[in-house]
Design an enzyme around this catalytic site. Structure first.
Site, mmCIF file in Angstrom:
data_model
loop_
_atom_site.group_PDB
_atom_site.id
_atom_site.type_symbol
_atom_site.label_atom_id
_atom_site.label_comp_id
_atom_site.label_asym_id
_atom_site.label_seq_id
_atom_site.Cartn_x
_atom_site.Cartn_y
_atom_site.Cartn_z
ATOM 1 C CG ASP A 1 -9.838 -16.026 -14.746
ATOM 2 O OD1 ASP A 1 -9.099 -16.337 -13.811
ATOM 3 O OD2 ASP A 1 -11.084 -15.975 -14.657
ATOM 4 C CG HIS B 1 -4.997 -15.481 -7.208
ATOM 5 N ND1 HIS B 1 -4.364 -16.122 -8.257
ATOM 6 C CD2 HIS B 1 -6.261 -15.249 -7.619
ATOM 7 C CE1 HIS B 1 -5.216 -16.264 -9.253
ATOM 8 N NE2 HIS B 1 -6.377 -15.742 -8.899
ATOM 9 C CG ASP B 2 -7.320 -18.958 -7.640
ATOM 10 O OD1 ASP B 2 -7.878 -17.986 -7.112
ATOM 11 O OD2 ASP B 2 -7.228 -19.111 -8.878
ATOM 12 C CG ASP C 1 -5.628 -12.428 -14.403
ATOM 13 O OD1 ASP C 1 -6.327 -13.167 -15.126
ATOM 14 O OD2 ASP C 1 -5.115 -12.794 -13.339
ATOM 15 C CG ASP D 1 -1.398 1.549 -3.667
ATOM 16 O OD1 ASP D 1 -0.172 1.441 -3.871
ATOM 17 O OD2 ASP D 1 -1.868 2.074 -2.630
ATOM 18 C CG ASP E 1 -6.058 2.918 0.508
ATOM 19 O OD1 ASP E 1 -5.069 2.144 0.571
ATOM 20 O OD2 ASP E 1 -6.702 3.095 -0.545
ATOM 21 C CD GLU F 1 -7.243 -20.452 -13.663
ATOM 22 O OE1 GLU F 1 -7.229 -20.743 -12.467
ATOM 23 O OE2 GLU F 1 -8.071 -19.654 -14.141
ATOM 24 C CG ASN G 1 -3.199 5.337 -1.307
ATOM 25 O OD1 ASN G 1 -3.184 4.209 -0.811
ATOM 26 N ND2 ASN G 1 -4.190 5.773 -2.060
ATOM 27 C CG ASP H 1 -1.695 1.223 1.445
ATOM 28 O OD1 ASP H 1 -1.936 1.928 0.434
ATOM 29 O OD2 ASP H 1 -2.080 1.505 2.594
#
Ligand code: GLC
Ligand code: CA
Length: 556
Positions: A196, A329-330, A96, A27, A23, A252, A21, A19
């Site tokens: 994907d 990420h899965d 992606d 990003d 929040d 994928e 900024n 991150d």
């Protein structure tokens, strides 16, 4: 063969990378900050999980607008800046491409809903219900019906979340629309795409019931998976794109078979440069997939080796190409899944890395694996992953699991395990952000973090740096012949990689116990090892838990 196959690809799941900024959400600015770091890992490409405008139902895989950047992540200008900063460091950006479905807030779908005469209706699968029920009995890949009701007796096909609406690829305008999106980003300077669930874009004509005599929702399997037209559609689209651009492509392949892989990524005429398959990720799952708990706690190194052998040999013999990965990420973190995330965390992280970077194919790594990040236990009110939240209910209703077991299964398998913030330092919020992150931070960041490992020559991070450097300097690891040795050994995986100029032998103990094995050939020298205190080579060898070595053998 294309030299790009000898690349290293680093996957970023932007929301949890860095991150910039304050929040609590990762990003583009955060990625730019860390490009120098990625360069120290010898990364050639970054695969960015989706950064387009999204309602975040499936965190970026439900796309509202393919032509803009999610405001939480930044702007198009910042994206251009990322491209040029990455390029300066010899790194290409892979986007992606989510082409099986758009989100239900995408302009096409909004138009389609507005009027029954809209030309956009045929971009999707709208169907009337059957006897007060869904148009067919297909199960969604996130659990429940594959259909979402849009009006009194009308449904639309949604094979993932209800907010992810399957596109009708039979419609040529859909195909052109997807080609246009790719061209837009290629014109901006991206290096290529990761496609994907690209093998499920064609559905069996007529969308018939699967196993019509069975009760309940049915996995549509061969009605959606790698149908001939899925290949033809993409061939047409890629043909158009390739008229103007050269690009790096990885598909994928959901539940990909070898026959399908052979079609998609054959080296002499690839539709995609390489494909992902799921067999290792699903090693301990029953036929219903990831949350099928039956084989949950058991898998053996022998089974693991059988899968590896099957793919390595087949892609070599039939000349197609695969992407190799252990984490993404899965899936839960691979140290927790296959390795040992407690006593031997460091050792097993190195062993598995050595495995992944010495196989035939192109190695991918996933943010945080280079420091040996582990799964993080999330309590139910901390869950973010739609798949986990949906499947928690499915396990109880369809599979009749008691709630506390369902919860355990989810905690073990949820994608959130891989989505906790990258641990940059032991400072507040792990140096990921200056405020509380959007998802739980793994409390082990105090111990496991980049900063800690920077100056430790024995750290997982520095091992990855050596290993990736070694990989880049030895094309034999990419293209050389793969020949297994010690194939019956229950704890060790071992193979030789050989081309005209080099012969490397890789021997790795994948278990948390010391092992003994016999070797015929003991000449040769270690060129990369997980341990610094390994025994000298002998006909009878003992390897420590998770010890792995790459040895150079003389060519005769
Ligand atoms: C792919 C993605 C996954 C996503 C799904 C639907 O499998 O990797 O994260 O949920 O497709 O787009
Ligand atoms: Ca931010």
């Amino acid at each position: 063969m294309k030299k790009e196959l000898a690349s290293i690809v680093y996957q970023i799941w932007p929301r949890s990378f860095k991150d910039s900024n304050g929040d609590g959400i990762g990003d583009l600015g955060g990625i730019i900050e860390k490009l120098d770091y990625l360069q120290t890992l010898n990364v050639d490409y970054i695969w960015l999980s989706p950064v387009y405008v999204s309602g975040n139902v499936d965190y970026g895989y439900d796309i509202d607008d393919y032509y803009n950047i999610q405001p939480e992540y930044g702007t198009l200008e910042q994206f251009d800046n990322l491209l040029s900063e990455a390029k300066k460091r010899g790194i290409g950006i892979i986007m992606d491409m989510v082409a099986n479905h758009t989100s239900s807030s995408h302009e096409w779908f909004k138009q389609a809903l507005e009027s029954p005469d809209s030309p956009y209706r045929d971009y999707y699968f709208f169907r009337k219900g059957k006897n007060g029920k869904e148009p067919n009995n297909w199960i969604s890949l996130f659990g429940g019906s594959g259909w979402t009701k849009v009006s009194e007796n009308e449904y639309v096909l949604t094979m993932f979340a209800p907010q992810q609406v399957d596109l009708n690829w039979e419609n040529p305008n859909v195909r052109d629309g997807i080609a246009d999106i790719m061209k837009f980003w290629l014109r901006r300077g991206v290096a290529g795409f990761r496609y994907d669930v690209i093998n499920i874009i064609s559905k069996k004509a007529g969308l018939p019931d699967k196993n019509p005599h069975k009760k309940g929702y049915q996995f549509a399997d061969d009605y959606i998976n790698s149908l001939p037209r899925a290949f033809d559609f993409m061939e047409e689209v890629m043909g158009k794109v390739r008229e103007e651009f050269e690009l790096f492509t990885v598909g994928e392949g959901m539940l990909l078979t070898q026959e399908a892989a052979m079609r998609y990524s054959r080296c002499d005429d690839p539709l995609f440069d390489m494909m992902f398959q799921f067999d290792l990720a699903l090693i301990d799952c029953g036929p219903l997939g990831k949350y099928d708990f039956r084989k949950f706690y058991h898998w053996t190194i022998k089974e693991f080796k059988t899968i590896v052998r099957k793919w390595q040999m087949d892609m070599q013999n039939r000349n197609y190409w695969m992407a190799n990965y252990l984490s993404n990420h899965d899936q839960p973190r691979h140290i927790s899944h296959y390795g040992n995330d407690k006593k031997y965390r460091v050792e097993s992280a190195k062993a598995w890395a050595m495995f992944n970077f010495t196989l035939r194919g192109t190695p991918f790594l996933y943010q945080g694996e280079e420091i040996g990040m582990t799964d993080c236990k999330l309590e139910m009110d901390e869950w973010k992953d739609i798949e986990a939240i949906t499947d928690y209910k499915v396990l109880q209703t369809m599979m009749k699991l008691p709630a506390f077991i369902a919860r355990k299964v989810i905690q073990k398998k949820t994608r959130d395990n891989a989505r906790t913030p990258v641990q940059w330092s032991d400072a507040a919020f792990a140096g990921f952000s200056t405020v509380k992150p959007w998802i739980k931070l793994n409390p082990n960041y105090l111990d496991i973090n980049v900063e800690n490992q920077e100056n430790d020559s024995q750290s997982v991070l520095n091992f990855y740096r050596n290993l990736t450097g070694f990989y880049k300097a030895h094309p034999v690891l990419t293209f050389g012949r793969w020949t297994e040795i010690l194939s019956d050994h229950p704890q060790i995986i071992a193979y030789v990689r050989e081309d005209d100029s080099e012969k490397l032998q890789i021997i790795i103990n994948l278990s948390s116990k010391p092992v003994t094995f016999s070797l015929d050939e003991i000449e040769g020298k270690d060129v990369l090892t997980t341990h610094t205190d390994g025994a000298p080579w002998n006909h009878k060898m003992v390897f420590a838990p998770y010890e792995g070595r790459i040895r150079e053998l003389s060519k005769h």
